[in-house]
Design a protein around this motif. Sequence first.
Motif, PDB file in Angstrom:
ATOM      1  N   ARG A 281      12.786   4.313  -8.734  1.00  0.00           N
ATOM      2  CA  ARG A 281      12.170   3.002  -8.586  1.00  0.00           C
ATOM      3  C   ARG A 281      11.820   2.807  -7.116  1.00  0.00           C
ATOM      4  O   ARG A 281      12.480   3.379  -6.238  1.00  0.00           O
ATOM      5  CB  ARG A 281      13.071   1.899  -9.094  1.00  0.00           C
ATOM      6  CG  ARG A 281      14.330   1.727  -8.300  1.00  0.00           C
ATOM      7  CD  ARG A 281      15.073   0.516  -8.778  1.00  0.00           C
ATOM      8  NE  ARG A 281      15.632  -0.099  -7.577  1.00  0.00           N
ATOM      9  CZ  ARG A 281      16.708  -0.816  -7.555  1.00  0.00           C
ATOM     10  NH1 ARG A 281      17.340  -1.066  -8.657  1.00  0.00           N
ATOM     11  NH2 ARG A 281      17.151  -1.320  -6.434  1.00  0.00           N
ATOM     12  N   PRO A 282      10.797   2.021  -6.850  1.00  0.00           N
ATOM     13  CA  PRO A 282      10.395   1.810  -5.449  1.00  0.00           C
ATOM     14  C   PRO A 282      11.539   1.232  -4.612  1.00  0.00           C
ATOM     15  O   PRO A 282      12.327   0.422  -5.087  1.00  0.00           O
ATOM     16  CB  PRO A 282       9.246   0.811  -5.551  1.00  0.00           C
ATOM     17  CG  PRO A 282       8.752   0.923  -6.950  1.00  0.00           C
ATOM     18  CD  PRO A 282       9.940   1.302  -7.784  1.00  0.00           C
ATOM     19  N   VAL A 283      11.611   1.676  -3.379  1.00  0.00           N
ATOM     20  CA  VAL A 283      12.633   1.210  -2.445  1.00  0.00           C
ATOM     21  C   VAL A 283      11.917   0.707  -1.197  1.00  0.00           C
ATOM     22  O   VAL A 283      11.050   1.394  -0.653  1.00  0.00           O
ATOM     23  CB  VAL A 283      13.603   2.359  -2.075  1.00  0.00           C
ATOM     24  CG1 VAL A 283      14.624   1.906  -1.052  1.00  0.00           C
ATOM     25  CG2 VAL A 283      14.283   2.912  -3.307  1.00  0.00           C
ATOM     26  N   ARG A 284      12.283  -0.468  -0.743  1.00  0.00           N
ATOM     27  CA  ARG A 284      11.676  -1.019   0.473  1.00  0.00           C
ATOM     28  C   ARG A 284      12.126  -0.185   1.677  1.00  0.00           C
ATOM     29  O   ARG A 284      13.272   0.231   1.763  1.00  0.00           O
ATOM     30  CB  ARG A 284      12.080  -2.473   0.657  1.00  0.00           C
ATOM     31  CG  ARG A 284      11.520  -3.383  -0.435  1.00  0.00           C
ATOM     32  CD  ARG A 284      11.931  -4.821  -0.226  1.00  0.00           C
ATOM     33  NE  ARG A 284      11.571  -5.339   1.075  1.00  0.00           N
ATOM     34  CZ  ARG A 284      10.413  -5.920   1.377  1.00  0.00           C
ATOM     35  NH1 ARG A 284       9.499  -6.055   0.445  1.00  0.00           N
ATOM     36  NH2 ARG A 284      10.177  -6.381   2.587  1.00  0.00           N
ATOM     37  N   VAL A 285      11.232   0.040   2.597  1.00  0.00           N
ATOM     38  CA  VAL A 285      11.530   0.833   3.787  1.00  0.00           C
ATOM     39  C   VAL A 285      12.707   0.230   4.553  1.00  0.00           C
ATOM     40  O   VAL A 285      13.551   0.950   5.079  1.00  0.00           O
ATOM     41  CB  VAL A 285      10.282   0.958   4.681  1.00  0.00           C
ATOM     42  CG1 VAL A 285      10.628   1.620   5.997  1.00  0.00           C
ATOM     43  CG2 VAL A 285       9.186   1.727   3.972  1.00  0.00           C
TER      44      VAL A 285
END
Length: 90
Positions: A77-81
Motif C-alpha cells: 500500500r502507498p506509504v507517505r515519504v
Amino acid sequence: MARKRVVCRCNDVTVEDIEALIDSGITDIEEIKRLLRVGMGPCQGRTCIPIVISILARKTGRKPEEIPLPKARVPIRPVRVEVLVGGGDE
C-alpha cells in the motif's frame, strides 16, 4: 590477509559469496537476490545489481544483456515519504 571484494556494501555481500552460490548451481538472479539480499539495501541495487549481472555472465558464459534485471517490488500500500524518513506521525 586477503582483502574482501565487496559487491553489495549495503548488505556486505562479497564476490566470493556470489560465486559460491553460482558454483552450487544457483544461476537465477532472483534467487541470488533472495538468498544474499543484494539489491535490497538502501541503494536498491543501483551499485550491486550490475556487478552481480557481470559476475553471473562471466561464470555462466552468458552475455550480460541476456540476464534480466530482478523484479522491483513496491510496497503493498502507498506509504507517505514522511513516514519513511521519520517525519510523519503514523
